[in-house]
Design a protein around this motif. Structure first.
Motif, PDB file in Angstrom:
ATOM      1  N   THR A 104       0.800  -1.227   0.000  1.00 20.25           N
ATOM      2  CA  THR A 104       0.000   0.000   0.000  1.00 20.25           C
ATOM      3  C   THR A 104       0.833   1.278   0.000  1.00 20.25           C
ATOM      4  O   THR A 104       0.845   2.026   0.979  1.00 20.25           O
ATOM      5  CB  THR A 104      -0.982   0.026   1.196  1.00 20.25           C
ATOM      6  N   GLU A 107       1.019   6.951  -2.142  1.00 20.03           N
ATOM      7  CA  GLU A 107       0.567   7.590  -3.377  1.00 20.03           C
ATOM      8  C   GLU A 107       0.631   6.559  -4.486  1.00 20.03           C
ATOM      9  O   GLU A 107       1.455   5.661  -4.450  1.00 20.03           O
ATOM     10  CB  GLU A 107       1.496   8.764  -3.751  1.00 20.03           C
ATOM     11  N   ARG A 108      -0.238   6.756  -5.489  1.00 19.65           N
ATOM     12  CA  ARG A 108      -0.188   5.812  -6.607  1.00 19.65           C
ATOM     13  C   ARG A 108       1.142   5.941  -7.342  1.00 19.65           C
ATOM     14  O   ARG A 108       1.551   7.023  -7.727  1.00 19.65           O
ATOM     15  CB  ARG A 108      -1.331   6.056  -7.586  1.00 19.65           C
ATOM     16  N   GLN A 109       1.819   4.806  -7.498  1.00 25.80           N
ATOM     17  CA  GLN A 109       3.059   4.765  -8.268  1.00 25.80           C
ATOM     18  C   GLN A 109       2.944   3.633  -9.272  1.00 25.80           C
ATOM     19  O   GLN A 109       2.096   2.749  -9.122  1.00 25.80           O
ATOM     20  CB  GLN A 109       4.256   4.504  -7.347  1.00 25.80           C
ATOM     21  N   THR A 110       3.821   3.655 -10.243  1.00 21.03           N
ATOM     22  CA  THR A 110       3.788   2.600 -11.255  1.00 21.03           C
ATOM     23  C   THR A 110       5.158   1.949 -11.388  1.00 21.03           C
ATOM     24  O   THR A 110       6.175   2.522 -11.032  1.00 21.03           O
ATOM     25  CB  THR A 110       3.364   3.147 -12.638  1.00 21.03           C
ATOM     26  N   GLU A 116       0.365  -0.573 -11.878  1.00 21.44           N
ATOM     27  CA  GLU A 116       0.287  -0.061 -10.501  1.00 21.44           C
ATOM     28  C   GLU A 116       1.356  -0.792  -9.678  1.00 21.44           C
ATOM     29  O   GLU A 116       1.542  -1.996  -9.818  1.00 21.44           O
ATOM     30  CB  GLU A 116      -1.127  -0.299  -9.949  1.00 21.44           C
ATOM     31  N   GLY A 164      -8.211   3.015 -14.460  1.00 15.09           N
ATOM     32  CA  GLY A 164      -8.004   4.035 -13.447  1.00 15.09           C
ATOM     33  C   GLY A 164      -9.269   4.796 -13.129  1.00 15.09           C
ATOM     34  O   GLY A 164      -9.596   5.000 -11.986  1.00 15.09           O
ATOM     35  N   THR A 174      -2.236  -0.940 -16.972  1.00 13.17           N
ATOM     36  CA  THR A 174      -2.361  -0.456 -15.601  1.00 13.17           C
ATOM     37  C   THR A 174      -3.374  -1.271 -14.821  1.00 13.17           C
ATOM     38  O   THR A 174      -4.388  -1.697 -15.356  1.00 13.17           O
ATOM     39  CB  THR A 174      -2.823   1.008 -15.576  1.00 13.17           C
ATOM     40  N   ARG A 177      -6.507   2.119 -10.413  1.00 16.40           N
ATOM     41  CA  ARG A 177      -6.101   3.217  -9.543  1.00 16.40           C
ATOM     42  C   ARG A 177      -7.038   3.294  -8.350  1.00 16.40           C
ATOM     43  O   ARG A 177      -6.651   3.681  -7.276  1.00 16.40           O
ATOM     44  CB  ARG A 177      -6.176   4.549 -10.290  1.00 16.40           C
ATOM     45  N   ARG A 180      -6.439   1.077  -5.023  1.00 16.43           N
ATOM     46  CA  ARG A 180      -5.435   1.322  -4.000  1.00 16.43           C
ATOM     47  C   ARG A 180      -6.044   1.683  -2.654  1.00 16.43           C
ATOM     48  O   ARG A 180      -5.648   1.190  -1.617  1.00 16.43           O
ATOM     49  CB  ARG A 180      -4.474   2.430  -4.429  1.00 16.43           C
TER      50      ARG A 180
END
Ligand SMILES: NC(=O)c1ccc[n+]([C@@H]2O[C@H](COP(=O)([O-])OP(=O)(O)OC[C@H]3O[C@@H](n4cnc5c(N)ncnc54)[C@H](OP(=O)(O)O)[C@@H]3O)[C@@H](O)[C@H]2O)c1
Length: 207
Positions: A104, A107-110, A116, A164, A174, A177, A180
Motif C-alpha cells: 500500500t 501515493e499511486r506509483q507505477t 500499478e 483508473g 495499468t 487506480r 489502491r
C-alpha cells in the motif's frame, strides 16, 4: 514474545531462491533455509542492504552458502535479466520463495512497465519470474511458495475500472487506480490483526 522454531528438514544439496531477503520475513526465511543447509540465492534491489543481510546470515550460520543477485521486481527487464543469469548458471532450483513486495504505497506509483506498483511488483513481477524460471524449477521439481496477505481473499480486482477511472478506456497496462484505497484499508486491517502475511504453496510443479 518468542519466535517459534519451525522444523525444517536437512536441505543440504538444495538450491533455494528467496526474493526480498534483504529484510523482514524474507531475511528470516533465507537465514532459516541456509541454516538447514540449503544454498540460498538472494535476489535484491539494494546491494547495500543485501550485503548487510548476507553478513547477518553468516554471523548466525557460519559457513552458510548465501549469495546475492540483482532484482528489481518493478522492472520486467530486471526480472528477465535475473532469469537469464540463473539460466546461464544452469542449476536446478528446488525452492522458490516469492516473498518480496511493497504494501500500500501512500501515493499511486507505477512500475517501469506502467503497472500499478503493488500489483506490478508483488504479483506480476513474480509471475514473470516463475514463467522465465520454469525450466530450472521443473528440473529441480521445485516447491514454489508465494507470500500473500490475508487481505488478498477479501477483495477482487475490478477489471472494469482497470484503466483508473470508471468510464474511461484502458490505454496501457495499468491495474486499478481506484483499488489502491480499498486495498489500503483492507491491508491495514490485516496487518494490524495478524502481524504477518500468509504463505500459500502453489506447486510442486508437475515434472
Ligand atoms: N509484514 C506484514 O504484516 C505483511 C502482511 C501481509 C503481507 N505481507 C507480505 O509479505 C512479504 C514480506 O513482508 P515484510 O514485512 O517482510 O516486508 P519488508 O520488511 O518491507 O521487506 C520487503 C522486501 O521486499 C523487497 N522489495 C520490495 N520491492 C522490491 C522490488 N521492486 N524488487 C525487489 N525486491 C523488492 C524489499 O527490498 P528493500 O530491502 O530494497 O526494500 C525487502 O527485502 C511482502 O510481500 C509483504 O507484502 C507482509
Amino acid at each position: 514474545m518468542t519466535t517459534p522454531d519451525i522444523p525444517v528438514p536437512d536441505l543440504t544439496g538444495k538450491l533455494a531462491v528467496v526474493t526480498g531477503a534483504s529484510d523482514g520475513v524474507g531475511l528470516a526465511l533465507a537465514a532459516r533455509l541456509a541454516g538447514a543447509g540449503a544454498e540460498v540465492v538472494m535476489p535484491v534491489r539494494n546491494p547495500r542492504k543485501g550485503e548487510a543481510a548476507l553478513a547477518k546470515i553468516r554471523r548466525e550460520h557460519p559457513g552458510a552458502e548465501v549469495s546475492l543477485r540483482d532484482l528489481d521486481l518493478s522492472s520486467l527487464a530486471s526480472v528477465a535479466a535475473l532469469a537469464d543469469r540463473l539460466t546461464e548458471e544452469g542449476r536446478p532450483i528446488h525452492l522458490l520463495v516469492n516473498n518480496a513486495g511493497v504494501m500500500t504505497p501512500p501515493e499511486r506509483q507505477t512500475t517501469k512497465d506502467g503497472f500499478e506498483l503493488q500489483f506490478g511488483t508483488n504479483h506480476l513481477g513474480h509471475f514473470a519470474l516463475v514463467g522465465r524460471l520454469l525450466p530450472l524449477l521443473r528440473a529441480g521439481r521445485a516447491r514454489i511458495t508465494s507470500q500473500i496477505s490475508v487481505a488478498a481473499g477479501r477483495h477482487a480486482i475490478n477489471w472494469a475500472t482497470s484503466s483508473g477511472n470508471a468510464g474511461t478506456t484502458a490505454t496501457g497496462p495499468t491495474a486499478s487506480r481506484r483499488s489502491r484505497s480499498a486495498c489500503s484499508a483492507s491491508n491495514s486491517t490485516a496487518a494490524a490483526g495478524t502481524a504477518g502475511g500468509a504463505s500459500r504453496a502453489i506447486s510442486p510443479i508437475p515434472g
